[in-house]
Design a protein around this motif. Structure first.
Motif, PDB file in Angstrom:
ATOM      1  N   PHE A  27      32.747  39.786  50.170  1.00  0.00           N
ATOM      2  CA  PHE A  27      31.757  40.662  50.192  1.00  0.00           C
ATOM      3  C   PHE A  27      31.909  41.637  49.111  1.00  0.00           C
ATOM      4  O   PHE A  27      30.977  42.026  48.476  1.00  0.00           O
ATOM      5  CB  PHE A  27      31.759  41.286  51.627  1.00  0.00           C
ATOM      6  CG  PHE A  27      30.748  42.267  51.728  1.00  0.00           C
ATOM      7  CD1 PHE A  27      29.405  42.113  52.192  1.00  0.00           C
ATOM      8  CD2 PHE A  27      31.279  43.646  51.804  1.00  0.00           C
ATOM      9  CE1 PHE A  27      28.579  42.971  52.197  1.00  0.00           C
ATOM     10  CE2 PHE A  27      30.283  44.641  51.780  1.00  0.00           C
ATOM     11  CZ  PHE A  27      28.977  44.227  52.063  1.00  0.00           C
ATOM     12  N   ALA A  28      33.115  42.012  49.041  1.00  0.00           N
ATOM     13  CA  ALA A  28      33.320  43.179  47.895  1.00  0.00           C
ATOM     14  C   ALA A  28      34.830  43.095  47.457  1.00  0.00           C
ATOM     15  O   ALA A  28      35.855  42.486  48.410  1.00  0.00           O
ATOM     16  CB  ALA A  28      33.199  44.710  48.552  1.00  0.00           C
ATOM     17  N   ARG A  29      35.111  43.598  46.372  1.00  0.00           N
ATOM     18  CA  ARG A  29      36.464  43.593  45.710  1.00  0.00           C
ATOM     19  C   ARG A  29      36.561  44.631  44.757  1.00  0.00           C
ATOM     20  O   ARG A  29      35.987  45.022  44.202  1.00  0.00           O
ATOM     21  CB  ARG A  29      36.940  42.171  45.119  1.00  0.00           C
ATOM     22  CG  ARG A  29      36.109  41.588  44.131  1.00  0.00           C
ATOM     23  CD  ARG A  29      36.427  40.051  43.951  1.00  0.00           C
ATOM     24  NE  ARG A  29      35.326  39.626  43.100  1.00  0.00           N
ATOM     25  CZ  ARG A  29      35.696  39.229  41.776  1.00  0.00           C
ATOM     26  NH1 ARG A  29      36.818  39.457  41.337  1.00  0.00           N
ATOM     27  NH2 ARG A  29      34.618  38.695  41.193  1.00  0.00           N
ATOM     28  N   GLY A  30      37.984  45.193  44.451  1.00  0.00           N
ATOM     29  CA  GLY A  30      38.177  46.070  43.646  1.00  0.00           C
ATOM     30  C   GLY A  30      39.438  46.906  43.662  1.00  0.00           C
ATOM     31  O   GLY A  30      40.169  46.677  44.701  1.00  0.00           O
ATOM     32  N   ALA A  31      39.700  47.556  42.632  1.00  0.00           N
ATOM     33  CA  ALA A  31      41.180  48.167  42.364  1.00  0.00           C
ATOM     34  C   ALA A  31      40.969  49.690  43.332  1.00  0.00           C
ATOM     35  O   ALA A  31      39.745  50.051  43.108  1.00  0.00           O
ATOM     36  CB  ALA A  31      41.691  48.270  41.097  1.00  0.00           C
ATOM     37  N   LEU A  32      42.191  50.069  43.945  1.00  0.00           N
ATOM     38  CA  LEU A  32      42.063  51.336  44.420  1.00  0.00           C
ATOM     39  C   LEU A  32      42.654  52.500  43.249  1.00  0.00           C
ATOM     40  O   LEU A  32      43.194  52.194  42.294  1.00  0.00           O
ATOM     41  CB  LEU A  32      43.110  51.205  45.768  1.00  0.00           C
ATOM     42  CG  LEU A  32      42.587  50.407  46.798  1.00  0.00           C
ATOM     43  CD1 LEU A  32      43.803  50.493  47.850  1.00  0.00           C
ATOM     44  CD2 LEU A  32      41.303  50.683  47.429  1.00  0.00           C
ATOM     45  N   ALA A  33      42.239  53.342  43.588  1.00  0.00           N
ATOM     46  CA  ALA A  33      42.638  54.536  42.611  1.00  0.00           C
ATOM     47  C   ALA A  33      44.087  54.730  42.506  1.00  0.00           C
ATOM     48  O   ALA A  33      44.893  54.525  43.503  1.00  0.00           O
ATOM     49  CB  ALA A  33      41.857  55.941  43.144  1.00  0.00           C
ATOM     50  N   ASN A  34      44.675  55.281  41.521  1.00  0.00           N
ATOM     51  CA  ASN A  34      46.017  55.539  41.360  1.00  0.00           C
ATOM     52  C   ASN A  34      46.952  54.512  41.373  1.00  0.00           C
ATOM     53  O   ASN A  34      48.227  54.449  41.719  1.00  0.00           O
ATOM     54  CB  ASN A  34      46.356  56.574  42.374  1.00  0.00           C
ATOM     55  CG  ASN A  34      45.829  57.870  42.484  1.00  0.00           C
ATOM     56  OD1 ASN A  34      45.590  58.394  41.390  1.00  0.00           O
ATOM     57  ND2 ASN A  34      45.619  58.379  43.698  1.00  0.00           N
ATOM     58  N   GLU A  35      46.270  53.169  40.883  1.00  0.00           N
ATOM     59  CA  GLU A  35      47.059  52.008  40.908  1.00  0.00           C
ATOM     60  C   GLU A  35      48.154  51.617  42.052  1.00  0.00           C
ATOM     61  O   GLU A  35      48.987  51.196  41.964  1.00  0.00           O
ATOM     62  CB  GLU A  35      47.933  51.974  39.710  1.00  0.00           C
ATOM     63  CG  GLU A  35      47.082  52.324  38.366  1.00  0.00           C
ATOM     64  CD  GLU A  35      47.920  52.464  37.056  1.00  0.00           C
ATOM     65  OE1 GLU A  35      49.058  52.188  37.274  1.00  0.00           O
ATOM     66  OE2 GLU A  35      47.354  52.833  35.938  1.00  0.00           O
TER      67      GLU A  35
END
Length: 85
Positions: free
Chosen positions: A37-45
């Motif tokens: 449905f969705a995917r991606g990196a979170l802030a601050n690695e």
């Protein structure tokens, strides 16, 4: 169809780049099949988030546990059902 949020927390940043392309390829394949449905990196690695579309938690867990980042211990997996509104 149910939704499951997989938080994949960074555990071994020194291995992240080594497995990054395999991780991205794996998710792209699942995305093409309609399981993402969705995917991606979170802030601050600190890691990433993948929201899987699956019939049940067991099916979502199988997909999440086969992510190359998880298989190789680069990231830990925390899977929770997500109530999409």
């Amino acid at each position: 169809m149910n939704y499951y949020a997989a938080f994949i927390k960074m555990e071994k940043p020194e291995l992240n780049q080594h497995y990054r392309q395999a991780h991205l390829d794996y998710l792209a394949e699942l995305d093409e099949k309609g399981f993402i449905f969705a995917r991606g990196a979170l802030a601050n690695e600190v890691g990433g988030l993948v929201i899987y579309q699956a019939d049940n938690e067991a099916e979502a867990r199988v997909m999440a546990e086969q992510d190359p980042y998880v298989v190789n211990g680069v990231r830990s997996l925390h899977l929770h059902e997500w109530n999409k509104v």
